[in-house]
Scaffold this motif. Structure first.
Motif, short mmCIF file in Angstrom:
data_model
loop_
_atom_site.label_atom_id
_atom_site.label_comp_id
_atom_site.label_asym_id
_atom_site.label_seq_id
_atom_site.Cartn_x
_atom_site.Cartn_y
_atom_site.Cartn_z
N SER A 129 48.23 51.38 32.14
CA SER A 129 47.06 51.43 33.01
C SER A 129 46.46 50.04 33.16
CB SER A 129 46.00 52.36 32.42
OG SER A 129 45.49 51.77 31.24
N GLY A 130 45.58 49.92 34.16
CA GLY A 130 44.90 48.65 34.36
C GLY A 130 44.07 48.25 33.16
N ALA A 131 43.32 49.22 32.63
CA ALA A 131 42.47 48.92 31.47
C ALA A 131 43.29 48.38 30.32
CB ALA A 131 41.71 50.19 31.05
N TYR A 157 34.29 45.14 37.40
CA TYR A 157 34.89 46.39 36.91
C TYR A 157 36.24 46.06 36.29
CZ TYR A 157 36.72 51.05 36.41
OH TYR A 157 37.24 52.20 35.88
N HIS A 158 36.43 46.47 35.03
CA HIS A 158 37.71 46.19 34.38
C HIS A 158 38.30 47.40 33.69
CE1 HIS A 158 37.33 41.96 35.33
NE2 HIS A 158 36.13 41.94 34.82
N GLU A 230 37.61 39.03 38.75
CA GLU A 230 38.36 39.64 39.86
C GLU A 230 38.23 38.68 41.05
OE1 GLU A 230 36.88 44.03 40.25
OE2 GLU A 230 35.57 42.95 38.86
N ASP A 263 41.85 39.14 37.15
CA ASP A 263 42.14 40.57 37.20
C ASP A 263 42.49 40.91 38.66
OD1 ASP A 263 42.22 43.29 37.27
OD2 ASP A 263 40.41 43.62 36.07
N ILE A 265 44.18 43.55 39.57
CA ILE A 265 44.62 44.95 39.54
C ILE A 265 44.40 45.63 40.89
CG2 ILE A 265 44.03 47.20 38.51
CD1 ILE A 265 43.82 45.65 35.80
N GLN A 266 43.26 45.34 41.53
CA GLN A 266 43.01 45.97 42.84
C GLN A 266 43.47 45.07 44.00
OE1 GLN A 266 39.41 48.53 44.98
NE2 GLN A 266 39.49 48.32 42.82
N LYS A 292 47.62 49.17 39.64
CA LYS A 292 47.43 49.83 40.94
C LYS A 292 48.62 49.74 41.90
CE LYS A 292 42.54 50.70 40.95
NZ LYS A 292 41.65 49.96 40.06
C1 PLP Z 1 41.09 49.96 38.66
C2 PLP Z 1 40.82 48.67 38.01
C3 PLP Z 1 40.97 48.48 36.63
C4 PLP Z 1 41.33 49.61 35.69
O1 PLP Z 1 42.58 50.16 35.99
P1 PLP Z 1 42.97 51.63 35.41
O2 PLP Z 1 44.41 51.77 35.77
O3 PLP Z 1 42.10 52.60 36.09
O4 PLP Z 1 42.73 51.57 33.94
C5 PLP Z 1 40.75 47.22 36.11
N1 PLP Z 1 40.40 46.19 36.90
C6 PLP Z 1 40.25 46.33 38.22
C7 PLP Z 1 39.89 45.14 39.04
C8 PLP Z 1 40.44 47.57 38.82
O5 PLP Z 1 40.27 47.70 40.15
#
Ligand code: PLP
Length: 449
Positions: A129-131, A157-158, A230, A263, A265-266, A292
């Motif tokens: 997962s992202g977290a 948000y992380h 981010e 980060d 992730i998004q 993601k």
């Molecule tokens: C969604 C997100 C996370 C967490 O990812 P998960 O897979 O939900 O744990 C971390 N950082 C950012 C920037 C995100 O958008």
């Protein structure tokens, strides 16, 4: 043996009210079976999806402007993902990479090392997962630097695990009642142009001055392992940092031997009209977290970074039972192949070219749209009380969202103040559906303002 990809007609279709009776029945089952802590934004139960369409259990076809929160960037059930996953799941499903490894994991790592910003030597580690990726990036940064403090930003948000809750800014719903949180996390202001007290034009310089002052006075550069940011904030409201801010922070980090963790992730994997959003600011982070969009919907995440940083951790210090699961790796290889062969970086730019002028027209018409921002297929509008009043207008967001949902347009919200519409269409969506979705959005404003 693979089943052929079932093509879904790329057309919105409303057969029942949204949600329909079958969705309602499933939602009653959900209420008695699933923790109410897990909520749903639009209780329409999905049966199939592809292109830019979600098909629900009542036979309605909804336009997808959310991609399951920026995940199905290549589209749902993207053919190359389906093929690779079907082959892999029939070959083997799990051995644990830490026990008896396999090629797919190595190939994903090589691909990430190649695609992420910077030409330096890199290594990757895979997680679920992202977290988990963010947690591991912090572990790696602390291990390499021998320092503990991590700097995070307002509106960040992380994730939702204990360490990532501490890194996340917003209390409700992410942190409320869930403390105590991990320590050695320090928060600084984000260069948020729309709400910067000194005005957007002074935002980068003033935010950077506050950042360096706070770290120096309250933390100490020599205690700081990493700055985590981010490159466009996601849940916080698609806040694009003032131009130049990321570069200032990045240069300052290098000067003080502090690691910069981006980060992505998004923002990663073509979403913003680049492979990674850092590229817009010519920033090369020391560590990058991804998840993601990486694997077309299967759970996979990664930390990619400088070889000397990633290799500083003792053997066995990183890992997990499922991290880099072979089926998820196969999906990632199929998703990345799709991004390359269908030029999804270019497609994200086209999506922006369709969306942005129409959002700007809407903002010219409705003073309640205070800001239009974002990049590529990651765009947002921030709702306020009026042209001269930036008070967040979450009520209007609720009304407009309800209208969109009732018309079969899946839209997402975001923002610290719950007043931001965010648009994250899959890059497999057609122009017609984008325009139809935007027509519905226009009607929703006309009906609500
Ligand atoms: C969604 C997100 C996370 C967490 O990812 P998960 O897979 O939900 O744990 C971390 N950082 C950012 C920037 C995100 O958008």
């Amino acid at each position: 043996m693979t089943t052929p990809h079932v093509e879904i007609e790329q057309q919105r279709l409303l057969r029942t009210a949204i949600p329909g009776p079958r969705s309602d029945a499933l939602h009653r089952r959900k209420a008695s079976a699933v923790s109410s802590g897990v909520s749903t934004a639009l209780p329409v139960y999905i049966e199939r999806a592809g292109g830019g369409i979600l098909v629900d259990v009542d036979g309605n076809q909804l336009i997808d402007f959310g991609s399951g929160i920026a995940v199905s960037t290549v589209g749902n059930a993207a053919p190359r993902v389906v093929r690779r996953v079907q082959e892999q799941v029939a070959d083997f499903t799990h051995t644990c990479f830490m026990i008896t490894p396999y090629e797919e994991y190595v190939e994903v790592a090589e691909t990430l090392n190649d695609l992420t910003p910077g030409t330096h030597e890199k290594r990757s580690a895979l997680f679920n997962s992202g977290a988990e990726a963010v947690e591991n990036a912090v572990k790696i940064a602390r291990s390499y630097t021998g320092r503990q403090a991590v700097i995070a930003f307002d509106h960040a948000y992380h994730g939702r695990t204990n360490l990532t809750m501490a890194l996340t800014a917003k209390n409700m719903p992410y942190k409320h009642g869930f403390g105590p949180f991990a320590n050695e996390i320090y928060r600084v202001p984000m260069a948020y142009p729309f709400r910067w007290p000194g005005g957007a034009e002074n935002c980068a310089a003033e935010a950077f001055a506050m950042f360096t002052d706070l770290v120096h006075a309250q933390v100490g550069e020599s205690n700081t392992a990493a700055v985590l940011i981010e490159p466009i904030q996601g849940e916080g409201g698609f806040i694009v940092p003032a131009p130049g801010f990321l570069k200032l922070v990045s240069d300052w980090c290098r000067e003080h031997d502090i690691l910069l963790i981006a980060d992505e992730i998004q923002t990663g994997f073509c979403r913003t009209g680049n492979w990674f959003a850092c590229e817009f600011e010519n920033v090369v982070p020391d560590l990058v977290t991804t998840a993601k969009g990486i694997a077309g919907g299967l759970p996979l995440s990664a930390v990619t970074g400088r070889a000397e940083v990633m290799d500083a951790v003792h053997a066995g210090g990183l890992g997990g039972t499922y991290g880099g699961n072979p089926v998820a790796c196969a999906a990632a290889l199929g998703a990345i192949e799709t991004m390359k062969s269908e030029n999804l970086v270019g497609r994200a730019k086209q999506v922006e070219a369709i969306f942005l002028p129409r959002l700007q027209q809407l903002a010219a018409k409705y003073p309640q749209i205070g800001d239009v921002r974002g990049r590529g297929a990651m765009l947002a509008i921030e709702l306020v009380e009026g042209a001269h009043d930036k008070t967040p207008n979450a009520a209007l967001l609720g009304t407009v969202t309800a209208h969109c949902h009732s018309q079969g347009l899946v839209t997402l919200t975001a923002g610290t103040y719950g007043n931001v519409f965010r648009f994250l269409p899959p890059l497999s969506i057609g122009d017609d559906l984008i325009n139809e979705g935007l027509d519905i959005l226009e009607e929703a404003f006309a009906a609500s303002c």
